[in-house]
Design a protein around this motif. Structure first.
Motif, PDB file in Angstrom:
ATOM      1  N   VAL A   1       0.841  -1.197   0.000  1.00 26.19           N
ATOM      2  CA  VAL A   1       0.000   0.000   0.000  1.00 26.19           C
ATOM      3  C   VAL A   1       0.878   1.250   0.000  1.00 26.19           C
ATOM      4  O   VAL A   1       0.626   2.197  -0.760  1.00 26.19           O
ATOM      5  CB  VAL A   1      -0.984  -0.006   1.191  1.00 26.19           C
ATOM      6  CG1 VAL A   1      -1.678   1.335   1.334  1.00 26.19           C
ATOM      7  CG2 VAL A   1      -2.004  -1.119   1.014  1.00 26.19           C
ATOM      8  N   GLN A   2       1.924   1.251   0.794  1.00 23.40           N
ATOM      9  CA  GLN A   2       2.823   2.410   0.821  1.00 23.40           C
ATOM     10  C   GLN A   2       3.475   2.625  -0.541  1.00 23.40           C
ATOM     11  O   GLN A   2       3.488   3.741  -1.059  1.00 23.40           O
ATOM     12  CB  GLN A   2       3.896   2.236   1.896  1.00 23.40           C
ATOM     13  CG  GLN A   2       4.849   3.410   1.954  1.00 23.40           C
ATOM     14  CD  GLN A   2       5.903   3.259   3.051  1.00 23.40           C
ATOM     15  OE1 GLN A   2       5.808   2.398   3.918  1.00 23.40           O
ATOM     16  NE2 GLN A   2       6.911   4.106   2.999  1.00 23.40           N
ATOM     17  N   ARG A   3       3.972   1.561  -1.140  1.00 25.80           N
ATOM     18  CA  ARG A   3       4.626   1.697  -2.443  1.00 25.80           C
ATOM     19  C   ARG A   3       3.639   2.153  -3.517  1.00 25.80           C
ATOM     20  O   ARG A   3       3.967   2.985  -4.362  1.00 25.80           O
ATOM     21  CB  ARG A   3       5.282   0.372  -2.841  1.00 25.80           C
ATOM     22  CG  ARG A   3       6.527   0.071  -2.010  1.00 25.80           C
ATOM     23  CD  ARG A   3       7.065  -1.322  -2.222  1.00 25.80           C
ATOM     24  NE  ARG A   3       7.447  -1.586  -3.594  1.00 25.80           N
ATOM     25  CZ  ARG A   3       7.835  -2.791  -4.029  1.00 25.80           C
ATOM     26  NH1 ARG A   3       7.902  -3.822  -3.208  1.00 25.80           N
ATOM     27  NH2 ARG A   3       8.157  -2.956  -5.291  1.00 25.80           N
ATOM     28  N   ARG A   4       2.401   1.629  -3.463  1.00 28.31           N
ATOM     29  CA  ARG A   4       1.393   2.022  -4.464  1.00 28.31           C
ATOM     30  C   ARG A   4       1.026   3.491  -4.332  1.00 28.31           C
ATOM     31  O   ARG A   4       0.909   4.211  -5.325  1.00 28.31           O
ATOM     32  CB  ARG A   4       0.143   1.139  -4.313  1.00 28.31           C
ATOM     33  CG  ARG A   4      -1.027   1.554  -5.194  1.00 28.31           C
ATOM     34  CD  ARG A   4      -0.657   1.494  -6.670  1.00 28.31           C
ATOM     35  NE  ARG A   4      -1.749   1.934  -7.514  1.00 28.31           N
ATOM     36  CZ  ARG A   4      -1.858   3.155  -8.036  1.00 28.31           C
ATOM     37  NH1 ARG A   4      -0.950   4.075  -7.795  1.00 28.31           N
ATOM     38  NH2 ARG A   4      -2.870   3.458  -8.809  1.00 28.31           N
ATOM     39  N   LEU A   5       0.871   3.959  -3.100  1.00 24.04           N
ATOM     40  CA  LEU A   5       0.511   5.360  -2.909  1.00 24.04           C
ATOM     41  C   LEU A   5       1.674   6.288  -3.248  1.00 24.04           C
ATOM     42  O   LEU A   5       1.470   7.355  -3.826  1.00 24.04           O
ATOM     43  CB  LEU A   5       0.014   5.584  -1.480  1.00 24.04           C
ATOM     44  CG  LEU A   5      -1.300   4.864  -1.147  1.00 24.04           C
ATOM     45  CD1 LEU A   5      -1.675   5.077   0.311  1.00 24.04           C
ATOM     46  CD2 LEU A   5      -2.424   5.286  -2.074  1.00 24.04           C
ATOM     47  N   GLU A   6       2.902   5.885  -2.923  1.00 22.97           N
ATOM     48  CA  GLU A   6       4.075   6.687  -3.305  1.00 22.97           C
ATOM     49  C   GLU A   6       4.149   6.819  -4.824  1.00 22.97           C
ATOM     50  O   GLU A   6       4.364   7.908  -5.347  1.00 22.97           O
ATOM     51  CB  GLU A   6       5.358   6.040  -2.775  1.00 22.97           C
ATOM     52  CG  GLU A   6       5.569   6.227  -1.298  1.00 22.97           C
ATOM     53  CD  GLU A   6       6.744   5.428  -0.757  1.00 22.97           C
ATOM     54  OE1 GLU A   6       7.273   4.527  -1.463  1.00 22.97           O
ATOM     55  OE2 GLU A   6       7.130   5.684   0.396  1.00 22.97           O
ATOM     56  N   ARG A   7       3.968   5.694  -5.528  1.00 22.36           N
ATOM     57  CA  ARG A   7       4.020   5.740  -6.994  1.00 22.36           C
ATOM     58  C   ARG A   7       2.862   6.561  -7.546  1.00 22.36           C
ATOM     59  O   ARG A   7       3.015   7.329  -8.494  1.00 22.36           O
ATOM     60  CB  ARG A   7       3.982   4.325  -7.585  1.00 22.36           C
ATOM     61  CG  ARG A   7       4.131   4.329  -9.106  1.00 22.36           C
ATOM     62  CD  ARG A   7       4.084   2.943  -9.696  1.00 22.36           C
ATOM     63  NE  ARG A   7       2.819   2.280  -9.495  1.00 22.36           N
ATOM     64  CZ  ARG A   7       1.742   2.457 -10.270  1.00 22.36           C
ATOM     65  NH1 ARG A   7       1.787   3.290 -11.293  1.00 22.36           N
ATOM     66  NH2 ARG A   7       0.626   1.825 -10.024  1.00 22.36           N
ATOM     67  N   GLY A   8       1.704   6.422  -6.945  1.00 25.03           N
ATOM     68  CA  GLY A   8       0.546   7.188  -7.391  1.00 25.03           C
ATOM     69  C   GLY A   8       0.753   8.678  -7.255  1.00 25.03           C
ATOM     70  O   GLY A   8       0.363   9.452  -8.128  1.00 25.03           O
TER      71      GLY A   8
END
Length: 106
Positions: free
Chosen positions: A45-52
């Motif tokens: 979730v952290q990686r997805r939101l950072e990329r987003g």
């Protein structure tokens, strides 16, 4: 593979239809040595939101596969981004004749 080479997946739907070109697979880095489902969800979730945020490609909704523990892990990761208001829900197997519908906002 019993806790080795742990991966997670991210699927995407646009207008209710699968958008396979946006599917992603994540190799788990932080929890790879301990087979920790909650830590894996926090990481993804952290990686997805950072990329987003970086790519200006944030989801409208995050759906987590799991119950209360998995939802809590996802919410913990989302709290690292206090300016985001993305709903996060989790789906767990229901018990016969007993089910709950939950929703959480970050």
């Amino acid at each position: 593979m019993q806790g080795q080479a742990i991966v997670a997946s991210n699927v995407c739907f646009l207008n209710g239809k699968p958008a396979k070109e946006h599917y992603r697979r994540y190799n788990i880095r932080t929890a790879a040595d301990k087979n920790d489902d909650f830590a894996s969800i926090r990481e993804v979730v952290q990686r997805r939101l950072e990329r987003g945020l970086k790519d200006d490609d944030l989801p409208d909704l995050l759906v987590i596969d799991g119950g209360k523990g998995q939802l809590s892990a996802a919410l913990e990761a989302a709290q690292l981004f206090p300016s985001l208001r993305i709903p996060i829900v989790s789906l767990a197997k229901s018990r016969p004749h007993k089910f709950k519908i939950g929703r959480a906002h970050v």
